[in-house]
Design an enzyme around this catalytic site. Structure first.
Site, mmCIF file in Angstrom:
data_model
loop_
_atom_site.group_PDB
_atom_site.id
_atom_site.type_symbol
_atom_site.label_atom_id
_atom_site.label_comp_id
_atom_site.label_asym_id
_atom_site.label_seq_id
_atom_site.Cartn_x
_atom_site.Cartn_y
_atom_site.Cartn_z
ATOM 1 N N LYS A 120 7.683 -2.775 17.158
ATOM 2 C CA LYS A 120 7.402 -2.318 15.793
ATOM 3 C C LYS A 120 7.971 -0.927 15.606
ATOM 4 C CE LYS A 120 3.542 -1.046 12.774
ATOM 5 N NZ LYS A 120 2.110 -1.099 12.492
ATOM 6 N N GLU A 170 -6.809 6.604 6.230
ATOM 7 C CA GLU A 170 -6.803 6.253 7.657
ATOM 8 C C GLU A 170 -7.373 7.342 8.564
ATOM 9 O OE1 GLU A 170 -3.061 4.635 8.794
ATOM 10 O OE2 GLU A 170 -3.695 4.251 10.855
ATOM 11 N N GLU A 214 1.698 -6.909 12.945
ATOM 12 C CA GLU A 214 1.847 -5.459 12.740
ATOM 13 C C GLU A 214 0.548 -4.731 13.091
ATOM 14 O OE1 GLU A 214 3.866 -5.305 8.723
ATOM 15 O OE2 GLU A 214 3.140 -3.243 8.913
ATOM 16 N N GLU A 350 6.961 -1.959 -0.771
ATOM 17 C CA GLU A 350 5.722 -1.416 -0.182
ATOM 18 C C GLU A 350 5.719 0.120 -0.229
ATOM 19 O OE1 GLU A 350 4.416 -3.328 3.480
ATOM 20 O OE2 GLU A 350 3.719 -1.386 4.205
HETATM 21 C C1 LIG Z 1 3.147 4.953 6.914
HETATM 22 C C2 LIG Z 1 2.289 4.793 5.900
HETATM 23 O O1 LIG Z 1 1.215 3.967 5.961
HETATM 24 C C3 LIG Z 1 0.852 3.321 7.172
HETATM 25 C C4 LIG Z 1 1.525 2.036 7.326
HETATM 26 C C5 LIG Z 1 0.928 0.859 6.924
HETATM 27 C C6 LIG Z 1 1.705 -0.439 6.989
HETATM 28 O O2 LIG Z 1 2.832 -0.439 7.477
HETATM 29 O O3 LIG Z 1 1.209 -1.490 6.518
HETATM 30 C C7 LIG Z 1 -0.390 0.840 6.453
HETATM 31 C C8 LIG Z 1 -1.138 1.958 6.479
HETATM 32 C C9 LIG Z 1 -0.659 3.177 7.151
HETATM 33 O O4 LIG Z 1 -1.079 3.179 8.476
HETATM 34 C C10 LIG Z 1 2.427 5.543 4.625
HETATM 35 O O5 LIG Z 1 1.567 5.394 3.759
HETATM 36 O O6 LIG Z 1 3.384 6.312 4.494
#
Ligand SMILES: C=C(O[C@@H]1C=C(C(=O)O)C=C[C@H]1O)C(=O)O
Length: 366
Positions: A120, A170, A214, A350
């Site tokens: 990942k 988080e 993930e 995203e």
């Molecule tokens: C890296 C980020 O978020 C992170 C990545 C995520 C994912 O890949 O699904 C989810 C939450 C966070 O741990 C960000 O918001 O910039």
């Protein structure tokens, strides 16, 4: 006593549903690229009843860890302002890199992941926003709190004189006595104003094999790091759906009982960071790929922000959903985890969805 209303740029602010912390000034400052050295020096300097506050960068090769023992610390109850404040007048927005370039970087990462070696990697992009007059960090922080934009609303003065401001869902690590908690997030879907679409997005995420992979990579890494420090660890078998006003995520609450109470919150946060939520697995190979594929330094984005007291208790949140604010400009960051089954267009979307946390707080619709 309103800690949020009293916040000024340069201060440290950390707000949760339980309390708000406002740190002002610096009796002592610890700025060091060696986070292990920091996690030893800072506790030794804390007088009984005092707090250290600050930030860890994504990569200490690029920016140092920065903690201060504030001259004054005020701890008060939670706040949720009812109104919003004007942030300033944006004059230009630039994507770094161009969205199509980010999708290409994701496609390259997918190819590398498929070739093996990496499980990942988390790739981010940025938005640079210029303002005609000044930009108000106070207003961004205030609006993030008004939006309940994340479980941890924060602002911190950086060594550069800029301010990091954001609201993250988080928790990297909290320690209260012998009890430690981590709440890693990975796996994402956007919220929708339409309740039917919103529910569908949540259900699709909850049953997405790609997102569960993930997430599993992340939880495994957290558990592996915490295990040697803990006499017992509680890890739910399946992640749960968690939400912010702009995003759905998969989250797992990991709790543990420490073997040795001399191990501080900062020590544990430094041991966990950078997790696969914001870097990847294996860590070093992922960090290198991030450096190769992202055309900017992350600075204090995807690091940690938090506090620790003289007992070694503290809370460290993952510094995402944030902006680094200068006098007349700011940079927003958003990233996402890439696994072999990821899709470049979906990953680009995203990051756009994740930008909404800060864009909303700035009153910008993009
Ligand atoms: C890296 C980020 O978020 C992170 C990545 C995520 C994912 O890949 O699904 C989810 C939450 C966070 O741990 C960000 O918001 O910039």
């Amino acid at each position: 006593m309103d800690t949020l209303a009293d916040y000024r740029p340069g201060d440290f602010y950390f707000g949760t549903s339980r309390r708000t912390i406002l740190g002002r000034g610096a009796k002592r400052t610890f700025t060091d690229s060696d986070v292990t050295a920091l996690s030893e020096a800072v506790p030794a300097a804390l007088e009984p009843g005092s707090l250290a506050v600050g930030v860890l960068p994504f990569d200490t090769a690029v920016a140092p860890g920065h903690l201060v023992l504030p001259e004054t610390v005020r701890i008060a109850g939670p706040v949720q302002p009812a109104h919003r404040l004007p942030v300033g007048a944006p004059s230009a927005v630039r994507a770094v890199p161009e969205p199509v370039r980010h999708a290409e970087a994701v496609a390259s990462a997918i190819k590398i992941l498929k070739d093996g070696g990496l499980r990942k990697v988390v790739l981010a992009r940025a938005l640079d926003v210029d303002f005609d007059g000044g930009v108000s960090v106070e207003a961004i922080l205030h609006n993030l709190a008004a939006d309940k934009a994340g479980s941890y609303t924060y602002a911190a003065g950086l060594p550069s004189g800029r301010n990091l401001v954001g609201a993250t869902p988080e928790l990297l690590l909290s320690r209260v006595g012998g009890q430690v908690v981590s709440h890693p997030h990975a796996g994402s879907a956007p919220r929708s104003a339409d309740p039917v679409t919103d529910r569908e997005n949540a259900e699709t995420l909850a049953s997405s094999r790609k997102d569960h992979i993930e997430h599993a990579v992340l939880t495994e890494a957290i558990v592996e790091t915490l295990r040697p420090f803990c006499r017992s660890l509680d890890v739910p078998r399946e992640p749960s759906l968690v939400s912010t006003p702009t995003m759905w995520h998969l989250g797992t609450v990991v709790t543990g009982e420490l073997v040795d109470r001399d191990v501080t919150a900062l020590h544990l946060a430094a041991a966990l960071h950078p997790t696969p939520a914001i870097c990847g697995t294996p860590t070093e190979a992922a960090r290198q790929l991030v450096g190769e594929l992202e055309p900017f330094d992350r600075g204090y984005y995807a690091g940690a922000v938090g506090w620790m007291n003289s007992e070694g208790d503290g809370e460290w949140a993952v510094s995402i959903r944030c902006a680094e604010v200068a006098e007349r400009s700011l940079r927003l960051y958003a990233g996402g985890g890439i696994v072999p089954a990821s899709d470049p267009k979906a990953e680009l979307d995203e990051t756009s969805a994740k930008f909404q946390t800060l864009l909303r707080a700035m009153g910008l619709e993009l």
